[in-house]
Design an enzyme around this catalytic site. Structure first.
Site, short mmCIF file in Angstrom:
data_model
loop_
_atom_site.label_atom_id
_atom_site.label_comp_id
_atom_site.label_asym_id
_atom_site.label_seq_id
_atom_site.Cartn_x
_atom_site.Cartn_y
_atom_site.Cartn_z
CG LEU A 1 32.06 45.00 72.74
CD1 LEU A 1 32.72 45.10 74.11
CD2 LEU A 1 33.01 44.36 71.75
CG ASN B 1 32.17 37.16 71.48
OD1 ASN B 1 32.48 37.65 72.56
ND2 ASN B 1 31.01 36.53 71.27
CG LEU B 2 34.02 40.46 74.97
CD1 LEU B 2 34.22 40.69 76.46
CD2 LEU B 2 32.65 40.96 74.54
CB CYS B 3 36.46 44.74 70.07
SG CYS B 3 37.55 45.29 68.81
CG LEU B 4 37.58 44.19 75.60
CD1 LEU B 4 37.04 43.67 76.93
CD2 LEU B 4 37.83 45.70 75.69
#
Ligand code: PLP
Ligand code: PLP
Lengths: 481, 439
Positions: free
Chosen positions: A446, A403-406
């Site tokens: 985040l 769920n990290l935008c990475l």
């Protein structure tokens, strides 16, 4: 054949995972990710280590290496079970004292900050000294504050071996065994403030020969003590006993073979971007080594300790356990990972399932820091816990996105095969993650939430839960139905 | 036969036809190429000599150390060759898994470096494996090493292209066998022989054998590891099959007990793999065929390997006087005395105190005027009869009083009237605050 890596689950953990309604309720209420710990498993794990010591007639203490998990429930349960605790920071020491461990059952290890050392001295716990400088600092501190004598152990490192040259990775920790003389000079000088109770090591390796060499080195150091009239009587051989994560060795063997073939391009990739886990293809040859935890380990935990103790010392020519017993020494161990075998799971909610070309991507409401199986190289499949009443789909091979935008935030770079295609709202349980794989590195990147932890207990066949910080071994039992 | 150099004795090994009554193949003559007859004991003598010989003069001038990644036969052969030329030899290995071979290498003067085990906590930044790093270290020129590099060195294959392969063809009257079966370690022998045989007869069937992953077979690769071998080319083989350690030992036993070939585990594995493969073919045959497999080395170095897996093969005859035969009643009847009584008894009766612990522990601390006979030695002594006169009272001491009680029971059974065991052992003695000395 589908390359499954089914995790090993023993009855208590399996029964907890079967409570799908309860688990869904908990995640609905407390959010994803959610850590589940099973304090009820600890007694059995502890008994396993104690049984090995008993079988070799060795007195000694099992000090749980706290660093493997921060859960209060687990630490309090161990305090109630009469175990010891290995603490490696000021916070862990405070936690231990608050959980009810008496000072004789706390061992402070690793390099220590001044406040950590000061609280250790004041509380009267055993100080497992990392360096000579730390011993001196401790002696000054005890003298300056007029504290009672502090029990110390000396952690040794850089052991040599007879016969063959057993190489070990250089460690940042401990005092080289060549400096035992200097250590004993110091201890004699500070005899009024420091009481030497024994020698210690901890090696971060799976290699038995290295550990046997270290144990032998400690025995010889103890002998030097005796020659000087010192009477230490304990050896602390640290942790590193390992866990067997997989149910089936054949799956592990065929998986790793398939991975090798995939690296060579002989079968479709099994990993994100053809990641090789340390293996690479150079002109049709596999180079590098598979840098993963040997997830199937037939000899792990207490059995590994048994194997070590049964090893014949190369230079003293008797089994290590016999040598310890002959010398009337106590044997302390500090298992972290192994003592938490089967003690917990991380639950994450499925947010989205989408097909992208040939691949199926599953986005989860947790990230690679909430469940660090990838960082530790532990290859095992999660268990799908479908929403109650929802029938499962067809088997599927999927990639698990965090769920990290990475770009890099994959829960694992392996394609994971599940017996049924997950749907949004389902849970994936990453089981047997209590040792280091739970929230060891969890953070608020985040501004995503860090998991709550709940303790699950089973009484008279009924499962109950409580927040980790509210768990107390005796108190919780009262209201059992 | 006369020789001037032991290295001239490398090669020209016998090819022995096995008795069909043993292997049961009807239409196939099965031959064993007996590489165990090489002077240093294995097929690797050929590769070692082929790889080292051209460079020995230069290495001697420069005082280089010969180095190889090996935990077995290549190391053995190179250790001998290096030693004969006054050069040091260093063997770098992942794990010395067979203790007899380790001891033999030390005896031959080798230095052994064991690489560290895998970290319990994975360090993801550490992507380079120790073997690769070692390779880079050795690859630097003028490093003072003669690195024979058996997994990549073409001269390893060359040894078999010029030796093993042509020898087989010559012994079969100029014809290649129809089937050739060999275990794959560096692939040197199988690839070299296969090359020669194919040259004679493109139709020869070549089977390479690798170990199953669940257990190792010393000297060869498993199905994954084989892909790391530089000389391994799947094109050399018609099929790659796996054998288990169990099958290898079965084959070893057949060769050793029924064929008079004192083969090691890979010889046994090659035999078992050959029979397994050929049995399937045999039934369909209408004309005679020949097959050859390689027996790489001898059985003697693998006693502990076999013992670990088949302890029953080593059953010892029952010992006459052994604590193992002590019954619960005998144990209950044996005399044990506690620490205060023991102290009194020692002072008044002048009994002999026998400390059964190891010498290392005894040296550190013991009961004053006790004598040290370590339990293993004591067992040997007692096996032969009572080691004390009957009129000499004896107090036996061990760590916790269990072993000493068993020996007290045994000596009592053997007719000693006054032998006692220290209850709770020397640990109880210490915990009671009784004196321990080191002198
Ligand atoms: C001093 C010490 N003891 C014990 C342990 C626990 O090791 P494991 O969890 O592998 O048993 C560690 C781990 O780093 C350690 O540093
Ligand atoms: C006992 C034994 N068998 C078989 C082999 C395999 O031979 P090669 O390396 O030529 O494949 C070896 C090689 O090291 C060996 O030591």
């Amino acid at each position: 054949m589908t390359p499954y890596l089914v995790p090993r689950t023993e009855p208590l953990l399996r029964s907890a995972l079967d409570q799908d309604a309860l688990l869904h309720q908990l995640v609905d209420a407390l959010g994803s990710p959610l850590n589940v710990v099973l304090p009820g498993q600890l007694a059995e794990n502890l008994a396993g280590f104690r049984a090995v010591l008993d079988a070799h007639r060795l007195p000694g203490e099992v000090y749980f290496a706290h660093k493997a998990n921060r859960s209060s429930a687990l630490v309090r349960e161990l305090a109630a079970a009469g175990a010891g605790l290995d603490v490696a920071s000021l916070g862990e020491l405070q936690h231990a004292l608050g959980a009810g461990f008496g000072p004789a059952r706390i061992m402070a290890t690793g390099p220590k900050s001044p406040p950590f050392l000061a609280l250790a001295a004041r509380a009267g716990v055993i100080v497992n000294a990392d360096t000579l400088a730390e011993l001196s600092e401790l002696a000054l501190l005890v003298a300056a504050h007029g504290l009672p004598r502090v029990r110390v152990m000396v952690r040794l490192s850089s052991f040599d071996s007879p016969g063959v040259n057993v190489m070990s990775r250089r460690s940042r920790f401990g005092t080289p065994v060549s400096q035992v003389g200097a250590a004993l000079d110091l201890l004699e000088k500070h005899a009024d403030t420091l009481e030497l109770i024994g020698m210690a090591y901890h090696l971060d390796t799976m290699g038995l020969p290295e550990k046997a060499a270290a144990l032998e080195g400690c025995l010889k150091a103890m002998d030097e003590c005796h020659q000087r009239g010192l009477r230490p009587r304990a050896l602390d051989i640290g942790g590193g006993f390992g866990v067997n994560y997989l149910a089936d060795g054949a799956q592990w063997e065929s998986y790793t073979t398939a991975l090798t073939e995939a690296v060579l391009g002989k079968r479709p990739p099994m990993t994100w971007h053809g990641h090789g886990y340390g293996l690479r293809n150079e002109g049709g040859k596999v180079r590098g080594t598979l840098s993963v935890y040997p997830s199937y380990r037939p000899v792990a935990g207490a059995a590994y300790l048994d194997r070590l103790l049964s090893t014949v010392s190369p230079s003293l020519r008797r089994p290590l356990a016999t040598l310890l017993l002959d010398n009337m020494y106590d044997l302390h161990v500090e298992p972290g990972r192994a003592l938490l075998d089967q003690c917990g799971a991380v639950l994450g909610t499925v947010l989205e399932v989408r097909d992208d070309g040939d691949e199926t991507l599953v986005r989860l409401d947790l990230n690679a820091r909430d469940v660090s199986i990838e960082e530790h190289g532990v290859l095992m499949d999660p268990i799908l816990i479908s929403r109650p009443g929802v029938a499962g789909g067809e088997p599927a091979g999927v990639y698990l996105l965090g769920n990290l935008c990475l770009e890099s935030d994959l829960i694992t770079r392996r394609k994971v095969f599940l017996p049924a295609r997950p749907r949004p709202g389902d849970l994936l349980a990453f089981v047997n993650t209590a040792g280091y794989l739970m929230d060891f590195r969890a953070d608020h990147a985040l501004m995503q939430p860090v998991a709550h932890t709940v303790a699950l207990t089973r009484e008279h066949g009924a499962w109950r839960w409580c927040l980790d910080e509210r768990y107390w071994p005796a108190a919780d039992r009262g209201e059992a139905a | 036969m006369r020789y001037d150099h032991v290295t001239d004795m490398i090669g020209d090994t016998p090819l022995l036809r096995l008795d069909p009554a043993v292997h049961g193949l009807v239409n196939i003559d099965l031959y064993a190429k007996l590489e165990l007859f090489n002077p240093f004991g294995s097929v690797k003598d050929r590769a070692a000599w082929s790889m080292a010989a051209p460079y020995l003069r230069q290495a001697t001038e420069r005082g280089d150390t010969v180095v190889e990644l090996s935990s077995g036969n290549t190391a053995k052969a190179l250790a001998v060759i290096a030693g004969m030329h006054g050069l040091p030899f260093k063997s770098v290995t992942n794990r010395m898994k067979v203790p007899e071979i380790k001891d033999l290498l030390l005896l031959l003067g080798a230095e052994i470096d064991e690489l560290p085990g895998q970290a319990e906590c994975l360090d993801p930044t550490n992507t380079e494996d120790p073997l690769t790093r070692m390779h880079q270290l050795l690859a630097g020129s003028d490093s003072g090493y003669l690195h024979t590099d058996q997994y990549f060195n073409r001269r390893n294959i060359g040894a078999h292209v010029h030796g093993t392969g042509p020898e087989i063809v010559a012994d079969l009257d100029g014809r290649a066998p129809d089937y050739f079966i060999a275990c794959v370690g560096t692939a040197g022998s199988s690839a070299g022989v296969a090359t020669v045989l194919r040259h004679h007869d493109p139709d020869v069937t070549v089977v390479g054998l690798v170990a199953e992953k669940s257990d190792f077979i010393p000297g060869i690769r498993n199905i994954d590891e084989v892909h790391e071998v530089g000389l391994f080319d799947p094109g050399h083989y018609d099929s790659i099959e796996t054998i288990s350690a169990d099958e290898a030992i079965d084959g070893l036993l057949t060769l050793v007990r029924r064929c008079g070939i004192l083969a090691g585990p890979t010889g046994g594995g090659a035999y078992q793999g050959a029979v397994r493969f050929l049995s399937a073919v045999d039934a369909q045959l209408t004309e005679r065929r020949t097959a050859v497999f390689i027996v790489c080395d001898r059985v003697e170095s693998y006693m502990s390997y076999v013992r670990e897996r088949r302890p029953a093969l080593f059953h010892q005859p029952a010992r006459r006087h052994s604590t193992r035969t002590i019954t619960a009643e005998e144990l209950a009847r044996a005399k044990a005395i506690d620490v205060p009584d023991a102290q009194r008894w020692i002072a008044q009766e002048g009994c002999v105190v026998v400390d059964l612990r190891g010498p290392f522990a005894y040296q550190a601390l013991h009961i004053d005027r006790s004598i040290n006979i370590v339990d293993e030695l004591f067992a040997e002594l007692v096996h032969g009869g009572l080691p004390f006169g009957r009129r000499q009272p004896v107090l036996l001491v061990c760590p916790v009083g269990e072993k000493s009680a068993r020996y007290a029971a045994l000596l009592t059974r053997m007719g000693h009237p006054d032998v006692r065991s220290l209850a709770g052992g020397i640990i109880a003695w210490r915990d009671a605050g009784a004196t321990l000395v080191r002198d």
